[in-house]
Write a protein that holds these residues in place. Structure first.
Motif, PDB file in Angstrom:
ATOM      1  N   ALA A 212       0.785  -1.156   0.009  1.00 40.45           N
ATOM      2  CA  ALA A 212      -0.028  -0.117  -0.031  1.00 40.45           C
ATOM      3  C   ALA A 212       0.848   1.261   0.047  1.00 40.45           C
ATOM      4  N   HIS A 215       1.994   1.961  -3.529  1.00 36.32           N
ATOM      5  CA  HIS A 215       1.027   2.355  -4.426  1.00 36.32           C
ATOM      6  C   HIS A 215       0.954   4.252  -3.924  1.00 36.32           C
ATOM      7  N   ARG A 261      -2.954  -3.040   5.866  1.00 38.08           N
ATOM      8  CA  ARG A 261      -4.210  -2.344   5.082  1.00 38.08           C
ATOM      9  C   ARG A 261      -4.895  -3.278   4.164  1.00 38.08           C
ATOM     10  N   ASP A 263      -5.776  -3.162   1.237  1.00 37.62           N
ATOM     11  CA  ASP A 263      -5.295  -2.831  -0.411  1.00 37.62           C
ATOM     12  C   ASP A 263      -3.845  -3.230  -0.183  1.00 37.62           C
ATOM     13  N   SER A 264      -3.164  -3.846   0.703  1.00 34.00           N
ATOM     14  CA  SER A 264      -1.853  -4.414   0.642  1.00 34.00           C
ATOM     15  C   SER A 264      -1.990  -5.937   0.136  1.00 34.00           C
ATOM     16  N   ASP A 265      -0.904  -6.435  -0.503  1.00 31.16           N
ATOM     17  CA  ASP A 265      -0.801  -7.817  -0.858  1.00 31.16           C
ATOM     18  C   ASP A 265       0.565  -8.401  -0.074  1.00 31.16           C
ATOM     19  N   ASN A 270      -3.986 -10.926  -1.635  1.00 24.47           N
ATOM     20  CA  ASN A 270      -4.497  -9.269  -1.240  1.00 24.47           C
ATOM     21  C   ASN A 270      -5.295  -9.583   0.154  1.00 24.47           C
ATOM     22  N   HIS A 272      -7.402  -7.891   1.746  1.00 26.33           N
ATOM     23  CA  HIS A 272      -9.006  -7.653   1.880  1.00 26.33           C
ATOM     24  C   HIS A 272      -9.755  -8.995   1.277  1.00 26.33           C
ATOM     25  N   SER A 302     -14.237  -5.916   5.951  1.00 28.30           N
ATOM     26  CA  SER A 302     -13.777  -6.928   4.981  1.00 28.30           C
ATOM     27  C   SER A 302     -14.508  -8.300   5.458  1.00 28.30           C
TER      28      SER A 302
END
Length: 511
Positions: A212, A215, A261, A263-265, A270, A272, A302
């Motif tokens: 994240a 990004h 987070r 939105d992190s992998d 992933n 979420h 989530s």
């Protein structure tokens, strides 16, 4: 509630987030934005060290990142094309300014700065030994031990001294080091903490705790830092090497459950998506007779989505979080503790009144906040409150970088399910199973074990815990916990199909 809950309201805390960049014209500014994306990983202190033409400069302070750098002059002071930064929660060491990282030292022949995510499990023994030899520590942080070990190494080059020091420390660690000539990154042999490398549009390399943060600064993900690796980034580019070949993979499952987070992998999975699967699996294992599903903002949303999808129940916003409240502080009286939770969360009466609410949360550690939330929902008119936890029950402490180091603070370690249900004031309480958690994360791992650390739930620690072993004497005697030895074989990225295209350490420089 029949029984008084543990007198704490602070949430489960990770130790920190780290970010570093080399070769960027405004490196400190970029590091600030990267750390902002990692603020969830540490809210007690922040700092940045910049390299200006071979000279290191430091700014750090207590509080949130924007508080530390509220004065624009502090960030403007950090000129140069390389920087590392840190946001911190305290696990080992107090919360004083002396422990805020990156730490920086001025040796007679060089400067060195160090940022650390994790916990060194043999740091206490090293500290005692080093102090007996005359070492003087400037902080109470376990991180400082590495600086002393580097300096006391008899190897001839800094690189070899760093390798020597890394081979001596144990536990969970992702290290970023900055010198006048290079930036270094190293991950512990078990891969407990997430650590990734990215590249900016102009080719500069970034190393940080989560994708994240890549990004957030416009960097492209390149690879995960692998267990036992030592990366060097300098004017020549990126060199991928290793300080040990004795490695395995045990990613901390709490990264997927709570810390990272959405939105992190992490290793291609992933966060979420993994949390939604946890919610679905929880619904299969622990259904509840409810009218609607309510997730606890924000880390449980989530899982609530997954639970609702699996059951066909509506997923409603029955709780609203005040986004301007960073965390729930420890307060001295019960009235102030409850008020602190109410400042952070509020129930929506028009949503929950007269309804059987299935309350989905990611975890219960100490339990106090959960009891206040159940109470709020009832005061808002909820007919029933069924608590469902999208992770297994916490029964054992963490020693790899999570703020949870004593059994006494763990609700599930000291009470039965029926007792916990009564303490929360819930109509029912249920947890996700350990196999269900592993299945939900779905790490495509083909090596020994699951590739995850689930010791907090099942007592199976993936390594010795050294200085902390005495804290589990009773559990060891009872046969409740066990410890694997340090690895003797070599983990390879091909054992995780989602990252099988990532090359292992080669010792070569990638320009």
């Amino acid at each position: 509630m029949a029984t008084q809950l543990i007198e704490q309201t602070r949430s489960l805390n990770e130790e920190c987030g780290i970010f570093g960049v080399w070769g960027h014209q405004t490196a400190a500014n970029l590091t600030y934005y990267g750390l902002h994306a990692l603020q969830h990983r540490g809210q007690e202190g922040a700092g940045i060290v910049a390299n200006q033409q071979g000279r290191l400069w430091q700014e750090r302070g207590l509080g949130l990142l924007h508080d530390v750098f509220r004065d624009p002059a502090r960030l403007a002071h950090l000129q140069g094309q390389a920087a590392i930064g840190h946001v911190r929660y305290a696990t080992a060491g107090s919360a004083g300014i002396e422990n805020i990282q990156p730490l920086m030292v001025n040796f007679s022949d060089m400067q060195l700065s160090l940022a650390h995510n994790g916990n060194i499990t043999n740091a206490q023994s090293f500290r005692q030994s080093l102090e007996m030899q005359g070492a003087i520590f400037q902080s109470s942080s376990d991180t400082e031990v590495l600086l002393h070990l580097i300096r006391r190494s008899t190897a001839t080059t800094f690189y070899d001294r760093l390798k020597d020091a890394l081979q001596q420390v144990r536990g969970g660690f992702a290290f970023l080091l900055l010198t006048p000539t290079a930036m270094y990154a190293a991950l512990d042999p078990h891969g407990f903490r997430p650590f990734v490398v990215g590249q900016l549009p102009d080719g500069q390399y970034v190393v940080t705790s989560e994708t994240a943060a890549l990004h957030a600064v416009g960097a492209t993900f390149i690879r995960d830092v692998q267990p036992g690796e030592l990366l060097t980034i300098d004017q020549a580019g990126l060199r991928i090497d290793h300080y040990t070949s004795k490695t395995d993979l045990h990613i901390d499952a709490m990264e997927y459950i709570y810390f990272a987070r959405p939105d992190s992998d992490i290793y291609g999975v992933n966060v979420h998506t993994a949390r939604k699967r946890m919610g679905r699996q929880l619904a299969l294992e622990q259904p509840a007779a409810g009218d609607l599903v309510v997730g606890v903002p924000n880390s449980s949303l989530s899982a609530a989505m997954g639970y609702a999808e699996a059951t066909g129940l509506p997923n409603e916003m029955g709780l609203v979080k005040n986004q301007y409240i960073a965390r729930t502080f420890i307060e001295p009286t019960q009235e102030r503790r409850e008020r602190a939770v109410r400042m952070k969360l509020s129930a929506v009466p028009s949503v929950v009144a007269g309804k059987r609410v299935v309350l989905v949360d990611d975890s219960i550690v100490r339990g106090t906040t959960s009891s206040y939330i159940v109470k709020m929902l009832r005061e808002a008119g909820a007919k029933e409150v069924h608590v469902r936890i999208a992770s297994p029950a916490f029964k054992y402490p963490s020693f790899y970088g999570v703020d949870m180091q004593t059994t006494a603070e763990l609700l599930a370690a000291n009470h039965t399910l029926a007792e916990m249900t009564a303490m929360l004031g819930a109509d029912s309480l249920a947890f996700l199973s350990v196999p269900g958690l592993v299945q939900a994360i779905d790490l495509p791992y083909t090596g020994n074990g699951t590739g995850l650390t689930t010791a907090y739930f099942d007592g199976h620690y993936p390594s010795p815990i050294y200085d902390y072993e005495k804290t589990l004497t009773a559990a060891i005697t009872a046969g409740e916990v066990d410890f694997k030895t340090e690895p003797t074989t070599t983990y390879h990225p091909s054992q995780v199909s989602s990252i099988s295209d990532q090359q292992p350490a080669t010792g070569k420089t990638v320009s």
